[in-house]
Write a protein that holds these residues in place. Structure first.
Motif, short mmCIF file in Angstrom:
data_model
loop_
_atom_site.label_atom_id
_atom_site.label_comp_id
_atom_site.label_asym_id
_atom_site.label_seq_id
_atom_site.Cartn_x
_atom_site.Cartn_y
_atom_site.Cartn_z
N GLY A 78 1.21 -1.25 0.15
CA GLY A 78 0.27 -0.29 -0.05
C GLY A 78 0.84 0.65 -0.42
N LEU A 79 1.87 0.96 0.16
CA LEU A 79 2.81 2.44 0.66
C LEU A 79 3.82 2.33 -0.64
N GLY A 80 3.54 1.89 -1.96
CA GLY A 80 3.94 1.85 -3.00
C GLY A 80 6.11 1.68 -3.02
N TYR A 81 5.90 2.44 -4.28
CA TYR A 81 7.61 2.14 -4.85
C TYR A 81 8.42 0.52 -3.63
N TYR A 82 7.99 -0.11 -4.35
CA TYR A 82 8.17 -1.37 -3.07
C TYR A 82 9.61 -1.68 -3.68
N ALA A 83 10.48 -1.48 -4.44
CA ALA A 83 12.85 -1.19 -3.67
C ALA A 83 12.98 -0.85 -2.71
N ARG A 84 11.92 0.63 -2.11
CA ARG A 84 11.95 0.63 -1.01
C ARG A 84 12.42 -0.05 0.13
N ALA A 85 10.90 -1.50 0.12
CA ALA A 85 11.27 -2.30 1.22
C ALA A 85 12.39 -3.35 0.72
N ARG A 86 12.39 -3.51 -0.09
CA ARG A 86 13.73 -4.45 -0.53
C ARG A 86 14.89 -4.29 -0.20
N ASN A 87 15.20 -2.92 -0.56
CA ASN A 87 16.40 -2.14 -0.21
C ASN A 87 16.46 -2.17 1.56
N ARG A 249 6.07 -11.92 -8.73
CA ARG A 249 7.11 -11.04 -9.82
C ARG A 249 8.29 -11.01 -9.69
N PRO A 250 9.36 -10.64 -10.75
CA PRO A 250 10.61 -10.55 -10.45
C PRO A 250 10.90 -9.53 -9.58
N PRO A 251 12.72 -10.52 -9.69
CA PRO A 251 13.00 -8.71 -8.42
C PRO A 251 13.01 -7.63 -8.32
N SER A 252 13.18 -7.50 -9.57
CA SER A 252 13.38 -6.01 -10.23
C SER A 252 12.42 -5.40 -11.23
N GLY A 253 12.05 -4.04 -11.55
CA GLY A 253 10.13 -3.66 -11.83
C GLY A 253 9.32 -3.32 -10.77
N ILE A 254 8.53 -3.03 -11.57
CA ILE A 254 7.25 -2.83 -10.91
C ILE A 254 6.23 -3.95 -10.50
N TRP A 255 6.54 -3.92 -9.25
CA TRP A 255 5.53 -4.68 -8.19
C TRP A 255 6.95 -5.82 -7.85
N GLY A 256 8.29 -5.01 -7.52
CA GLY A 256 9.33 -5.96 -7.94
C GLY A 256 9.52 -7.04 -6.29
N GLY A 257 9.87 -8.35 -6.45
CA GLY A 257 9.62 -9.56 -5.42
C GLY A 257 8.19 -9.43 -4.41
N LEU A 258 6.97 -8.97 -5.58
CA LEU A 258 5.87 -9.16 -4.45
C LEU A 258 5.09 -9.90 -5.05
N TRP A 259 4.39 -10.74 -4.45
CA TRP A 259 2.68 -11.57 -5.39
C TRP A 259 2.09 -11.25 -6.33
N SER A 260 1.41 -11.49 -7.38
CA SER A 260 0.31 -11.14 -7.58
C SER A 260 -0.04 -12.35 -8.61
N LEU A 261 -1.77 -12.02 -9.29
CA LEU A 261 -1.88 -12.42 -9.99
C LEU A 261 -1.09 -12.86 -11.29
N PRO A 262 -1.65 -14.07 -11.25
CA PRO A 262 -0.91 -14.39 -13.75
C PRO A 262 -1.42 -13.46 -14.27
#
Length: 354
Positions: A78-87, A249-262
């Motif tokens: 919900g916070l977005g820009y998920y690379a921040r969380a992975r970093n 989803r792949p670790p980089s890019g949009i929603w990187g590392g998150l779980w999503s729908l196919p």
């Protein structure tokens, strides 16, 4: 000028600034760091409940470092820009492994940690250790660009260099913790992006933009480009047990590392979704039930999402793996999910209104 600017700002802060934000309590480098990362491109009012929940789950840098990344992403959802969380997760592990769990008090050393730039490093040492260091986040850029009438978009190297010079010049040697909060507060509360309250500004007497009624010109805007439009199918595939198929989803890019729908190729028509599931997911499914589509805007493109619900009609299912998981809804909602996907799984009618 430096003394006058900082003194007026600090006097204003004493009367009008924010003194009771959650990261001001039990202040330490870890809490300051998490708040600074969360506040990047996110409003304080949005961050507060996320910060409090995050601190409850990960009270120390050691707790964060040893947590599964899915747990971290779930608390970021919900916070977005998920690379921040992975970093954030990677940097916590660096602090634990390389610095015995103690954040360095040197800004340049802090910048060696994943996801920490010059301004964030300065904010950590200033607010956690009281060390003089100039910050330059979005609010500060706006204040200084207007105060000094610095032309141009701050994303340009020359403009950014000028703003850093002003930031360094105005940063006092005393009350550095209060000063860094004060100049951020001034940008957030008074020197706002639109309709700044210049009459309430403590440094308006020599603000160049105010003097010429040109606050709307500073800072310069980023050159605009039309955002491309993209389209995708997102399928909610359920098996006989009511479990939903999720894809990491792949670790980089949009929603990187998150779980999503196919996702399925938008070239397929609605009548071809059964065939698409068989070809792309190796699943035999029922006829699709279409759900209201919606558009989600990313920083550099618009994505038109057309959801569809299908049921697996045989036992030939995708096996659980690092990439695929069959989960009941309550299990899925405990994972790191993009906000639109979370809404789609809980309130599909609301997703159509996003």
């Amino acid at each position: 000028m430096t003394d006058s600017f900082s003194q007026r700002l600090l006097s204003w802060y004493d009367r009008h600034g924010r003194h009771d934000l959650p990261w001001h309590h039990n202040r330490n480098a870890y809490r300051v760091w998490v708040s600074e990362i969360m506040l990047q491109q996110t409003q304080v009012t949005t961050v507060i409940p996320y910060f409090e929940a995050f601190m409850e789950r990960f009270p120390t840098v050691q707790d964060l470092a040893r947590a599964p990344v899915d747990d971290v992403l779930s608390h970021w959802s919900g916070l977005g820009y998920y690379a921040r969380a992975r970093n954030l997760h990677k940097a916590a592990q660096q602090v634990v492994n390389d610095f015995d769990g103690e954040f360095p008090a040197d800004p340049q050393t802090l910048e060696s940690l994943t996801g920490i730039g010059r301004s964030t490093a300065a904010a950590i040492v200033a607010q956690a250790y009281g060390i003089r260091a100039a910050i330059l986040d979005g609010n500060v850029k706006r204040v200084l660009a207007r105060y000094h009438a610095v032309p141009g978009w701050p994303g340009k190297t020359a403009v950014l260099k000028t703003l850093w010079e002003h930031a360094e010049a105005h940063t006092p040697s005393e009350r550095i913790t209060d000063y860094t909060q004060a100049i951020m507060d001034l940008g957030a509360m008074v020197c706002t992006r639109t309709k700044p309250d210049c009459q309430a500004c403590p440094v308006n007497a020599d603000c160049q933009a105010f003097a010429h009624s040109e606050t709307h010109l500073y800072p310069g805007s980023k050159p605009k480009k039309a955002k491309p439009e993209k389209t995708t199918w997102m399928v909610i595939v359920e098996d006989s047990e009511g479990r939903i198929l999720l894809e990491r989803r792949p670790p980089s890019g949009i929603w990187g590392g998150l779980w999503s729908l196919p996702e399925l190729d938008p070239a397929y028509g609605a009548e071809e979704l059964q065939q698409a599931c068989e070809q792309e997911l190796s699943l035999t499914c029922s006829e699709p039930e279409l759900i209201g589509g919606f558009r989600h805007t990313f920083s550099h493109y618009h994505l038109h999402i057309q959801p569809a619900r299908l049921t697996v009609s045989d036992n030939n299912t995708v096996a659980d793996s690092d990439r695929w998981q069959w989960l009941h809804r309550d299990q899925a909602l405990n994972l790191g999910l993009p906000a639109p996907i979370r809404t789609l799984l809980t309130e599909p009618e609301q997703a159509a209104l996003l």
